[in-house]
Design a protein around this motif. Structure first.
Motif, PDB file in Angstrom:
ATOM      1  N   VAL A   4      40.273  55.866 100.597  1.00 13.31           N
ATOM      2  CA  VAL A   4      41.499  55.066  99.849  1.00 13.31           C
ATOM      3  C   VAL A   4      41.495  53.184  99.783  1.00 13.31           C
ATOM      4  O   VAL A   4      41.182  53.492 100.942  1.00 13.31           O
ATOM      5  CB  VAL A   4      43.111  56.126 100.319  1.00 13.31           C
ATOM      6  N   ALA A   5      42.215  53.182  98.346  1.00 10.73           N
ATOM      7  CA  ALA A   5      41.958  52.093  98.414  1.00 10.73           C
ATOM      8  C   ALA A   5      43.331  50.870  98.146  1.00 10.73           C
ATOM      9  O   ALA A   5      43.516  51.594  96.801  1.00 10.73           O
ATOM     10  CB  ALA A   5      40.780  51.041  98.123  1.00 10.73           C
TER      11      ALA A   5
ATOM     12  N   ALA B  81      43.559  53.342  94.443  1.00 11.02           N
ATOM     13  CA  ALA B  81      42.355  53.969  94.149  1.00 11.02           C
ATOM     14  C   ALA B  81      42.096  54.710  95.128  1.00 11.02           C
ATOM     15  O   ALA B  81      41.806  54.651  96.500  1.00 11.02           O
ATOM     16  CB  ALA B  81      41.144  53.079  94.169  1.00 11.02           C
ATOM     17  N   SER B  82      41.830  56.218  95.190  1.00  8.85           N
ATOM     18  CA  SER B  82      41.149  57.202  96.229  1.00  8.85           C
ATOM     19  C   SER B  82      39.551  57.962  95.591  1.00  8.85           C
ATOM     20  O   SER B  82      39.815  58.069  93.996  1.00  8.85           O
ATOM     21  CB  SER B  82      41.861  58.121  96.423  1.00  8.85           C
TER      22      SER B  82
ATOM     23  N   VAL C   1      35.223  53.697  98.640  1.00  8.16           N
ATOM     24  CA  VAL C   1      35.568  53.346  97.366  1.00  8.16           C
ATOM     25  C   VAL C   1      36.248  51.844  97.709  1.00  8.16           C
ATOM     26  O   VAL C   1      37.275  51.358  98.916  1.00  8.16           O
ATOM     27  CB  VAL C   1      36.413  54.291  96.335  1.00  8.16           C
ATOM     28  N   THR C   2      36.420  51.251  96.908  1.00 10.96           N
ATOM     29  CA  THR C   2      37.279  49.027  97.588  1.00 10.96           C
ATOM     30  C   THR C   2      37.135  48.934  96.224  1.00 10.96           C
ATOM     31  O   THR C   2      37.039  49.058  95.401  1.00 10.96           O
ATOM     32  CB  THR C   2      36.324  48.862  98.981  1.00 10.96           C
TER      33      THR C   2
ATOM     34  N   LEU D  78      36.159  47.820  91.131  1.00  7.99           N
ATOM     35  CA  LEU D  78      35.777  48.776  91.944  1.00  7.99           C
ATOM     36  C   LEU D  78      34.547  48.800  91.934  1.00  7.99           C
ATOM     37  O   LEU D  78      34.148  49.118  91.590  1.00  7.99           O
ATOM     38  CB  LEU D  78      36.141  50.389  91.262  1.00  7.99           C
ATOM     39  N   VAL D  79      34.538  49.727  93.287  1.00  9.52           N
ATOM     40  CA  VAL D  79      33.066  49.357  94.039  1.00  9.52           C
ATOM     41  C   VAL D  79      32.381  50.281  94.858  1.00  9.52           C
ATOM     42  O   VAL D  79      33.671  51.033  95.234  1.00  9.52           O
ATOM     43  CB  VAL D  79      32.205  48.473  94.609  1.00  9.52           C
ATOM     44  N   THR D  80      32.168  51.893  94.192  1.00  8.94           N
ATOM     45  CA  THR D  80      32.523  52.635  95.384  1.00  8.94           C
ATOM     46  C   THR D  80      30.503  53.028  95.743  1.00  8.94           C
ATOM     47  O   THR D  80      29.638  53.039  94.947  1.00  8.94           O
ATOM     48  CB  THR D  80      32.397  54.284  93.853  1.00  8.94           C
ATOM     49  N   THR D  81      31.003  54.716  96.767  1.00  5.77           N
ATOM     50  CA  THR D  81      29.041  54.100  97.683  1.00  5.77           C
ATOM     51  C   THR D  81      29.591  55.561  97.935  1.00  5.77           C
ATOM     52  O   THR D  81      30.059  56.674  97.856  1.00  5.77           O
ATOM     53  CB  THR D  81      29.321  53.471  98.644  1.00  5.77           C
TER      54      THR D  81
END
Length: 429
Positions: A338-339, A348-349, A393-394, A412-415
Motif C-alpha cells: 500500500v502506498a 494505492a494498493s 506499488v509506490t 505509480l510504479v508497480t513491481t
C-alpha cells in the motif's frame, strides 16, 4: 477539492528496461534523485527515472535473494557537521544480513551520476561495468537469525530498522561514517515481522507526552502492528499494539509530512498532529489508523480487539491508536503493498489478485454540522502485470521527458512476479 475519479494508463516509454526475468520484490525511489532501486534475485537494479532504463546493477553482496532496499537520507555524522556527500543504500537479504553500499561523489569527481544519466538520455553509449565499479560494498550488518524481510531509515537517516522471519526488529544507529552499532533488539512480536516503517517527521506530542521524536511501526504474521518509541532512558519500547486484523499484516505506510501540514493548515490547526498510518492485510483489507490526542476521551472497546495495550507496558508510555478509515473491499486476495501519495493524499494498493486500486478521501456532512471523512474507490486496474501477482506499488516523482513538471508530478510504479517494473500515468478528475 479531492479527486472524484481517476484513470491509470501505462506511461509512454515504459516498462523500465530491460526486464529482470525473475521475481522482483519491490522498487524504492530515491527521495530526491531521479533513481529507483529494485530488489530481485541476489542483486539490486537501479533504474533512471529520466530514461526508464537500467542505470546499474549492484551484485556480489549477498548469497541469497535481496528482499528489500532503502535509500539513506542525506545525513551528518558524529565526525562531521556537514551532510555526507555519499549516495548510500542498504539491502536486506534472505541470507539474514543487511549490506551498505555507497557512491562517493566528492572523491570520484571524474564520474558524475547526473551527467551519466543525461548522456544516456541523449543516446550515448552506456558505461556498463565502469559505472558499477564506482559503487562500494562497505559494510555487512549481521545479527538476525533468519531472512530479513524489510528495512527502513528514520527521517534523519540516523537510525536503520531491520525486521526478520526470526520475529525480531533490530534498530541500528550510525555512530560514525560507515560505522553502525545495534541499539535495540525488539522481540515482542509472536510471528515473522513482515514490514517496518518510520513516521516521516518528528513529533513529540502535546504537553511532552512522548519521550522520543522518532516513531517506528512494525507489521507481523501475528496479525498485529506495533508502535515503538525511545523512552527517556534511551530504551526502545512498544507504546501500542494495533489488533483486529483478519490475518497477516503485509504492508504499512505513513501519511506524508506534506499532506499532514496541508490538511492541518486547511483546518486552521497548524502542524500539530501525528501522521496517520495505513495498513494492508491478508484478508484484502486496507485501513487507516491515527493517534488519539491527549485531550480526547477514548472508550475502551470492551475486548473487541480493535486496540490493546500489553500488560507489561508502563502506564506513562501508553498511547492509543484507533481506526479512522476502512477502504471499500475490492481485493479478492492478499494485499501485499500500500502506498500513500504525498501530493494528492490518494492511496494505492495491490497484491495477489493483480489489481491496482486507488482510493480518495472525502468529507461528508453529518448531523449538527459535523464532518466525517470517508474513503471511496477512484479506479480499479485489472491485471496490472497480466496473470502475475503484483508485489509492490509506490508513488514517485516523474523525471521523464513526458512531463513538464520534472521532480513534481507523480506517477505509480508497480513491481511484479514477472520481473517487470512498470510505470503508470495517473490522471484525476
Amino acid at each position: 477539492m479531492p479527486p472524484s475519479s481517476a484513470t491509470i494508463t501505462p506511461l509512454p516509454g515504459g516498462p523500465f528496461s530491460p526486464d529482470l526475468y525473475a521475481r522482483a520484490w519491490s522498487s524504492i525511489p530515491h527521495p530526491t534523485r531521479p533513481l529507483i532501486a529494485t530488489a530481485h534475485e541476489k542483486s539490486v537494479t537501479v533504474y533512471s527515472l529520466s530514461t526508464l532504463t537500467k542505470h546499474l546493477s549492484l551484485t556480489g553482496g549477498h548469497s541469497r535473494s535481496v528482499r528489500s532496499v532503502a535509500w539513506q537520507p542525506c545525513t551528518t555524522t558524529s565526525s562531521s557537521s556537514s551532510p555526507s556527500q555519499k549516495l548510500r543504500l542498504v539491502t536486506g537479504s534472505f541470507d539474514s544480513t543487511a549490506g551498505l553500499w555507497s557512491f562517493d561523489e566528492k572523491e570520484k569527481s571524474t564520474f558524475s551520476l547526473e551527467k551519466n544519466m543525461n548522456n544516456k538520455q541523449l543516446g550515448e553509449e552506456e558505461e556498463g561495468e565502469e559505472d558499477e565499479e564506482e559503487w562500494e560494498f562497505n559494510l555487512v550488518l549481521e545479527g538476525h537469525e533468519n531472512e530479513i524481510k524489510s528495512i527502513a531509515f528514520s527521517p534523519s537517516g540516523q537510525f536503520l530498522a531491520t525486521c526478520s522471519r526470526d520475529k525480531t526488529v533490530w534498530i541500528w544507529e550510525e555512530v560514525d561514517e560507515d560505522e553502525w552499532e545495534t541499539v535495540a533488539v525488539l522481540s515482542e512480536h509472536e510471528g515473522d515481522v513482515k514490514c517496518v516503517a518510520w513516521a516521516p517527521s518528528e513529533y513529540s506530542g502535546k504537553g511532552g507526552r512522548f519521550y522520543g521524536t522518532d516513531c517506528l511501526a512494525s507489521a507481523s504474521y501475528d496479525d498485529t502492528v506495533r508502535i515503538w518509541r525511545e523512552d527517556g532512558d534511551g530504551e526502545w519500547v512498544c507504546v501500542f499494539v494495533i489488533e483486529g486484523f483478519g490475518g497477516t499484516v503485509w504492508s504499512l505506510e505513513w501519511e506524508k509530512e506534506k499532506r499532514v501540514m496541508m490538511n492541518d493548515e486547511k483546518e486552521g490547526k497548524g502542524k500539530t498532529r501525528m501522521s496517520r498510518l495505513v495498513t494492508a492485510c491478508q484478508d484484502g483489507g486496507v485501513k487507516v489508523w491515527e493517534l488519539v490526542e491527549e485531550e480526547e476521551e477514548v472508550e475502551e472497546d470492551g475486548g473487541k480487539g480493535d486496540w490493546s495495550v500489553p500488560n507489561r507496558m508502563r502506564r506513562e508510555l501508553r498511547e492509543e491508536w484507533r481506526c479512522v478509515g476502512e477502504m471499500p473491499k475490492v481485493h479478492t486476495r492478499e494485499v501485499y503493498s500500500v502506498a500513500w501519495s504525498g501530493e494528492t493524499g490518494v492511496l494505492a494498493s495491490t497484491g495477489g489478485d493483480g489489481r491496482v486500486v486507488l482510493y480518495g478521501e472525502e468529507e461528508k456532512e453529518e448531523e449538527e454540522e459535523k464532518k466525517k471523512k470517508e474513503w471511496k474507490v477512484l479506479t480499479v486496474l485489472e491485471g496490472a502485470h497480466g496473470p502475475y501477482e503484483v508485489n509492490h506499488v509506490t508513488w514517485c516523482k516523474r523525471w521523464d521527458k513526458g512531463t513538464e513538471r520534472k521532480g513534481e508530478e507523480e506517477m505509480l510504479v508497480t513491481t511484479g512476479d514477472d520481473g517487470v517494473v512498470m510505470p503508470w500515468e495517473v490522471r484525476f478528475s
